[in-house]
Design a protein around this motif. Structure first.
Motif, PDB file in Angstrom:
ATOM      1  N   GLU A  30       0.827  -1.210   0.000  1.00 45.50           N
ATOM      2  CA  GLU A  30       0.000   0.000   0.000  1.00 45.50           C
ATOM      3  C   GLU A  30       0.864   1.264   0.000  1.00 45.50           C
ATOM      4  O   GLU A  30       0.626   2.176  -0.790  1.00 45.50           O
ATOM      5  CB  GLU A  30      -0.905   0.000   1.229  1.00 45.50           C
ATOM      6  CG  GLU A  30      -1.787   1.225   1.321  1.00 45.50           C
ATOM      7  CD  GLU A  30      -2.661   1.234   2.573  1.00 45.50           C
ATOM      8  OE1 GLU A  30      -3.195   2.295   2.872  1.00 45.50           O
ATOM      9  OE2 GLU A  30      -2.783   0.172   3.231  1.00 45.50           O
ATOM     10  N   HIS A  31       1.856   1.318   0.866  1.00 45.27           N
ATOM     11  CA  HIS A  31       2.697   2.520   0.956  1.00 45.27           C
ATOM     12  C   HIS A  31       3.510   2.754  -0.315  1.00 45.27           C
ATOM     13  O   HIS A  31       3.673   3.893  -0.746  1.00 45.27           O
ATOM     14  CB  HIS A  31       3.606   2.452   2.182  1.00 45.27           C
ATOM     15  CG  HIS A  31       2.887   2.687   3.464  1.00 45.27           C
ATOM     16  ND1 HIS A  31       2.335   3.906   3.802  1.00 45.27           N
ATOM     17  CD2 HIS A  31       2.609   1.857   4.489  1.00 45.27           C
ATOM     18  CE1 HIS A  31       1.754   3.820   4.987  1.00 45.27           C
ATOM     19  NE2 HIS A  31       1.909   2.575   5.426  1.00 45.27           N
ATOM     20  N   VAL A  32       4.002   1.670  -0.911  1.00 46.79           N
ATOM     21  CA  VAL A  32       4.753   1.817  -2.157  1.00 46.79           C
ATOM     22  C   VAL A  32       3.814   2.259  -3.274  1.00 46.79           C
ATOM     23  O   VAL A  32       4.143   3.150  -4.052  1.00 46.79           O
ATOM     24  CB  VAL A  32       5.488   0.499  -2.517  1.00 46.79           C
ATOM     25  CG1 VAL A  32       6.061   0.573  -3.930  1.00 46.79           C
ATOM     26  CG2 VAL A  32       6.599   0.219  -1.507  1.00 46.79           C
ATOM     27  N   SER A  33       2.641   1.662  -3.349  1.00 44.75           N
ATOM     28  CA  SER A  33       1.668   2.025  -4.386  1.00 44.75           C
ATOM     29  C   SER A  33       1.263   3.485  -4.303  1.00 44.75           C
ATOM     30  O   SER A  33       1.056   4.139  -5.322  1.00 44.75           O
ATOM     31  CB  SER A  33       0.428   1.139  -4.282  1.00 44.75           C
ATOM     32  OG  SER A  33       0.740  -0.196  -4.568  1.00 44.75           O
ATOM     33  N   LYS A  34       1.151   3.999  -3.071  1.00 44.22           N
ATOM     34  CA  LYS A  34       0.766   5.398  -2.867  1.00 44.22           C
ATOM     35  C   LYS A  34       1.944   6.358  -3.010  1.00 44.22           C
ATOM     36  O   LYS A  34       1.757   7.574  -2.986  1.00 44.22           O
ATOM     37  CB  LYS A  34       0.147   5.575  -1.481  1.00 44.22           C
ATOM     38  CG  LYS A  34      -1.215   4.935  -1.356  1.00 44.22           C
ATOM     39  CD  LYS A  34      -1.786   5.166   0.025  1.00 44.22           C
ATOM     40  CE  LYS A  34      -3.179   4.581   0.150  1.00 44.22           C
ATOM     41  NZ  LYS A  34      -3.729   4.792   1.509  1.00 44.22           N
ATOM     42  N   LYS A  38       9.695   3.990  -0.865  1.00 46.19           N
ATOM     43  CA  LYS A  38      10.290   3.413  -2.063  1.00 46.19           C
ATOM     44  C   LYS A  38      11.082   2.184  -1.652  1.00 46.19           C
ATOM     45  O   LYS A  38      11.784   2.197  -0.642  1.00 46.19           O
ATOM     46  CB  LYS A  38      11.225   4.440  -2.700  1.00 46.19           C
ATOM     47  CG  LYS A  38      11.764   4.046  -4.045  1.00 46.19           C
ATOM     48  CD  LYS A  38      12.772   5.047  -4.580  1.00 46.19           C
ATOM     49  CE  LYS A  38      12.133   6.386  -4.859  1.00 46.19           C
ATOM     50  NZ  LYS A  38      13.045   7.315  -5.535  1.00 46.19           N
ATOM     51  N   VAL A  39      10.975   1.137  -2.424  1.00 47.63           N
ATOM     52  CA  VAL A  39      11.776  -0.068  -2.223  1.00 47.63           C
ATOM     53  C   VAL A  39      12.789  -0.109  -3.359  1.00 47.63           C
ATOM     54  O   VAL A  39      12.425  -0.005  -4.526  1.00 47.63           O
ATOM     55  CB  VAL A  39      10.900  -1.338  -2.227  1.00 47.63           C
ATOM     56  CG1 VAL A  39      11.760  -2.592  -2.208  1.00 47.63           C
ATOM     57  CG2 VAL A  39       9.947  -1.333  -1.039  1.00 47.63           C
ATOM     58  N   VAL A  40      14.055  -0.225  -2.998  1.00 43.41           N
ATOM     59  CA  VAL A  40      15.125  -0.268  -3.987  1.00 43.41           C
ATOM     60  C   VAL A  40      16.047  -1.426  -3.650  1.00 43.41           C
ATOM     61  O   VAL A  40      16.467  -1.563  -2.498  1.00 43.41           O
ATOM     62  CB  VAL A  40      15.929   1.055  -4.010  1.00 43.41           C
ATOM     63  CG1 VAL A  40      17.019   1.010  -5.065  1.00 43.41           C
ATOM     64  CG2 VAL A  40      15.016   2.240  -4.242  1.00 43.41           C
ATOM     65  N   GLY A  41      16.359  -2.234  -4.637  1.00 38.62           N
ATOM     66  CA  GLY A  41      17.272  -3.354  -4.416  1.00 38.62           C
ATOM     67  C   GLY A  41      18.715  -2.911  -4.574  1.00 38.62           C
ATOM     68  O   GLY A  41      19.034  -2.037  -5.373  1.00 38.62           O
ATOM     69  N   GLY A  42      19.571  -3.511  -3.791  1.00 40.92           N
ATOM     70  CA  GLY A  42      20.993  -3.225  -3.889  1.00 40.92           C
ATOM     71  C   GLY A  42      21.810  -4.476  -3.639  1.00 40.92           C
ATOM     72  O   GLY A  42      21.368  -5.390  -2.948  1.00 40.92           O
ATOM     73  N   PRO A  55      18.009  -1.047 -10.826  1.00 38.31           N
ATOM     74  CA  PRO A  55      17.026  -0.101 -11.374  1.00 38.31           C
ATOM     75  C   PRO A  55      15.728  -0.098 -10.557  1.00 38.31           C
ATOM     76  O   PRO A  55      15.265  -1.147 -10.111  1.00 38.31           O
ATOM     77  CB  PRO A  55      16.760  -0.624 -12.783  1.00 38.31           C
ATOM     78  CG  PRO A  55      17.909  -1.509 -13.105  1.00 38.31           C
ATOM     79  CD  PRO A  55      18.410  -2.054 -11.807  1.00 38.31           C
ATOM     80  N   GLU A  56      15.196   1.085 -10.351  1.00 40.78           N
ATOM     81  CA  GLU A  56      13.952   1.213  -9.588  1.00 40.78           C
ATOM     82  C   GLU A  56      12.808   0.459 -10.251  1.00 40.78           C
ATOM     83  O   GLU A  56      11.860   0.040  -9.588  1.00 40.78           O
ATOM     84  CB  GLU A  56      13.588   2.678  -9.403  1.00 40.78           C
ATOM     85  CG  GLU A  56      14.531   3.391  -8.463  1.00 40.78           C
ATOM     86  CD  GLU A  56      14.129   4.831  -8.199  1.00 40.78           C
ATOM     87  OE1 GLU A  56      12.918   5.142  -8.261  1.00 40.78           O
ATOM     88  OE2 GLU A  56      15.031   5.641  -7.923  1.00 40.78           O
ATOM     89  N   THR A  57      12.908   0.264 -11.548  1.00 41.12           N
ATOM     90  CA  THR A  57      11.858  -0.474 -12.253  1.00 41.12           C
ATOM     91  C   THR A  57      11.757  -1.915 -11.754  1.00 41.12           C
ATOM     92  O   THR A  57      10.695  -2.527 -11.856  1.00 41.12           O
ATOM     93  CB  THR A  57      12.108  -0.473 -13.772  1.00 41.12           C
ATOM     94  OG1 THR A  57      13.412  -1.007 -14.034  1.00 41.12           O
ATOM     95  CG2 THR A  57      11.986   0.924 -14.346  1.00 41.12           C
ATOM     96  N   MET A  58      12.842  -2.437 -11.203  1.00 44.17           N
ATOM     97  CA  MET A  58      12.814  -3.803 -10.691  1.00 44.17           C
ATOM     98  C   MET A  58      11.805  -3.920  -9.547  1.00 44.17           C
ATOM     99  O   MET A  58      11.061  -4.886  -9.463  1.00 44.17           O
ATOM    100  CB  MET A  58      14.203  -4.237 -10.219  1.00 44.17           C
ATOM    101  CG  MET A  58      14.257  -5.691  -9.798  1.00 44.17           C
ATOM    102  SD  MET A  58      15.915  -6.214  -9.319  1.00 44.17           S
ATOM    103  CE  MET A  58      16.606  -6.546 -10.919  1.00 44.17           C
ATOM    104  N   ALA A  59      11.754  -2.916  -8.678  1.00 44.35           N
ATOM    105  CA  ALA A  59      10.790  -2.940  -7.573  1.00 44.35           C
ATOM    106  C   ALA A  59       9.373  -2.783  -8.103  1.00 44.35           C
ATOM    107  O   ALA A  59       8.452  -3.454  -7.624  1.00 44.35           O
ATOM    108  CB  ALA A  59      11.109  -1.839  -6.566  1.00 44.35           C
TER     109      ALA A  59
END
Length: 67
Positions: A30-34, A38-42, A55-59
């Motif tokens: 919910e929080h990411v959708s709104k 932000k969730v970012v992989g590293g 890339p943020e698109t991965m999340a």
């Protein structure tokens, strides 16, 4: 060679971890959708101490696939 697969396998593991997070946490979805968080992989390289941010698109893709 096996060593050539490690980078791809590591990236896939990060992607799977993001999907797992979204699947088990409705609050995070919910929080990411709104756009509240932000969730970012590293990927941390223990040899150099550097982090390679994925890339943020991965999340975004992981979020879409987790429903």
């Amino acid at each position: 060679e096996l060593k050539d697969l490690v980078p791809s396998a590591t990236e896939e593991n990060v992607r799977q971890s993001m999907m797992d997070l979204f699947r088990v946490s409705p609050s995070t979805r919910e929080h990411v959708s709104k756009g509240n968080v932000k969730v970012v992989g590293g990927i941390y390289d223990v040899g150099t101490g550097k982090v390679r941010w994925l890339p943020e698109t991965m999340a975004s893709e992981a979020l879409a696939q987790s429903h």
